[in-house]
Scaffold this motif. Structure first.
Motif, PDB file in Angstrom:
ATOM      1  N   ILE A  10     -26.064  -6.706  -5.230  1.00 31.09           N
ATOM      2  CA  ILE A  10     -26.982  -7.267  -6.225  1.00 31.09           C
ATOM      3  C   ILE A  10     -27.875  -6.182  -6.801  1.00 31.09           C
ATOM      4  O   ILE A  10     -28.062  -6.098  -8.020  1.00 31.09           O
ATOM      5  N   PHE A  11     -28.436  -5.319  -5.949  1.00 30.97           N
ATOM      6  CA  PHE A  11     -29.273  -4.219  -6.431  1.00 30.97           C
ATOM      7  C   PHE A  11     -28.499  -3.339  -7.397  1.00 30.97           C
ATOM      8  O   PHE A  11     -29.013  -2.936  -8.442  1.00 30.97           O
ATOM      9  N   ASP A  12     -27.269  -3.038  -7.038  1.00 28.90           N
ATOM     10  CA  ASP A  12     -26.434  -2.178  -7.871  1.00 28.90           C
ATOM     11  C   ASP A  12     -26.214  -2.804  -9.243  1.00 28.90           C
ATOM     12  O   ASP A  12     -26.285  -2.129 -10.272  1.00 28.90           O
ATOM     13  N   ARG A  13     -25.938  -4.090  -9.264  1.00 24.53           N
ATOM     14  CA  ARG A  13     -25.714  -4.790 -10.532  1.00 24.53           C
ATOM     15  C   ARG A  13     -26.999  -4.875 -11.342  1.00 24.53           C
ATOM     16  O   ARG A  13     -26.983  -4.728 -12.556  1.00 24.53           O
ATOM     17  N   LEU A  14     -28.135  -5.114 -10.670  1.00 23.65           N
ATOM     18  CA  LEU A  14     -29.410  -5.219 -11.371  1.00 23.65           C
ATOM     19  C   LEU A  14     -29.789  -3.925 -12.084  1.00 23.65           C
ATOM     20  O   LEU A  14     -30.373  -3.950 -13.166  1.00 23.65           O
ATOM     21  N   LYS A  15     -29.458  -2.800 -11.469  1.00 20.48           N
ATOM     22  CA  LYS A  15     -29.805  -1.503 -12.060  1.00 20.48           C
ATOM     23  C   LYS A  15     -29.210  -1.338 -13.450  1.00 20.48           C
ATOM     24  O   LYS A  15     -29.767  -0.628 -14.279  1.00 20.48           O
ATOM     25  N   ASN A  16     -28.078  -1.975 -13.703  1.00 15.43           N
ATOM     26  CA  ASN A  16     -27.366  -1.768 -14.951  1.00 15.43           C
ATOM     27  C   ASN A  16     -27.599  -2.857 -15.997  1.00 15.43           C
ATOM     28  O   ASN A  16     -27.063  -2.793 -17.091  1.00 15.43           O
ATOM     29  N   ILE A  17     -28.413  -3.849 -15.679  1.00 10.85           N
ATOM     30  CA  ILE A  17     -28.665  -4.937 -16.632  1.00 10.85           C
ATOM     31  C   ILE A  17     -29.742  -4.510 -17.620  1.00 10.85           C
ATOM     32  O   ILE A  17     -30.827  -4.080 -17.233  1.00 10.85           O
ATOM     33  N   GLU A  18     -29.433  -4.635 -18.910  1.00 15.80           N
ATOM     34  CA  GLU A  18     -30.383  -4.306 -19.971  1.00 15.80           C
ATOM     35  C   GLU A  18     -30.869  -5.554 -20.701  1.00 15.80           C
ATOM     36  O   GLU A  18     -31.827  -5.495 -21.465  1.00 15.80           O
ATOM     37  N   ASP A  19     -30.230  -6.687 -20.449  1.00 14.31           N
ATOM     38  CA  ASP A  19     -30.559  -7.940 -21.130  1.00 14.31           C
ATOM     39  C   ASP A  19     -31.870  -8.502 -20.585  1.00 14.31           C
ATOM     40  O   ASP A  19     -31.942  -8.999 -19.468  1.00 14.31           O
ATOM     41  N   ILE A  20     -32.937  -8.420 -21.396  1.00 21.01           N
ATOM     42  CA  ILE A  20     -34.262  -8.839 -20.945  1.00 21.01           C
ATOM     43  C   ILE A  20     -34.301 -10.326 -20.615  1.00 21.01           C
ATOM     44  O   ILE A  20     -34.963 -10.739 -19.662  1.00 21.01           O
ATOM     45  N   THR A  21     -33.569 -11.136 -21.359  1.00 15.09           N
ATOM     46  CA  THR A  21     -33.552 -12.575 -21.096  1.00 15.09           C
ATOM     47  C   THR A  21     -32.953 -12.864 -19.726  1.00 15.09           C
ATOM     48  O   THR A  21     -33.479 -13.671 -18.953  1.00 15.09           O
ATOM     49  N   LEU A  22     -31.852 -12.194 -19.418  1.00 17.80           N
ATOM     50  CA  LEU A  22     -31.214 -12.369 -18.114  1.00 17.80           C
ATOM     51  C   LEU A  22     -32.138 -11.909 -16.995  1.00 17.80           C
ATOM     52  O   LEU A  22     -32.287 -12.585 -15.972  1.00 17.80           O
TER      53      LEU A  22
END
Length: 77
Positions: A10-22
């Motif tokens: 989960i941490f790894d995936r979160l690092k790459n999320i740029e979608d502010i809404t998500l």
């Protein structure tokens, strides 16, 4: 998959999320979780943890590298 592996994924995936809404939705979801839970261990669990701490204290540990080697040896049999 254990708790630690799941958290790391989960941490790894979160690092790459740029979608502010998500990210805001994830934050909202996490705000609703109760992180103040206290877990009661059975005596066996407490004994295992105490033994583990004693092993660490006296250097009775195996490195991850050695464990990986043992795994490879076991898998090659």
């Amino acid at each position: 998959m254990g708790t630690l592996e799941l958290k790391l994924e989960i941490f790894d995936r979160l690092k790459n999320i740029e979608d502010i809404t998500l990210l805001e939705k994830i934050r909202s979801l996490l705000k609703n979780t109760d992180i103040s839970k206290t877990y009661q261990l059975e005596q066996y669990g407490i004994d295992v943890l105490n033994e583990s701490e004693e092993d660490i204290k006296y250097g009775r540990v195996t490195s991850q590298e050695d464990l990986d080697k043992e795994d490879l040896e076991w898998l090659s049999k």
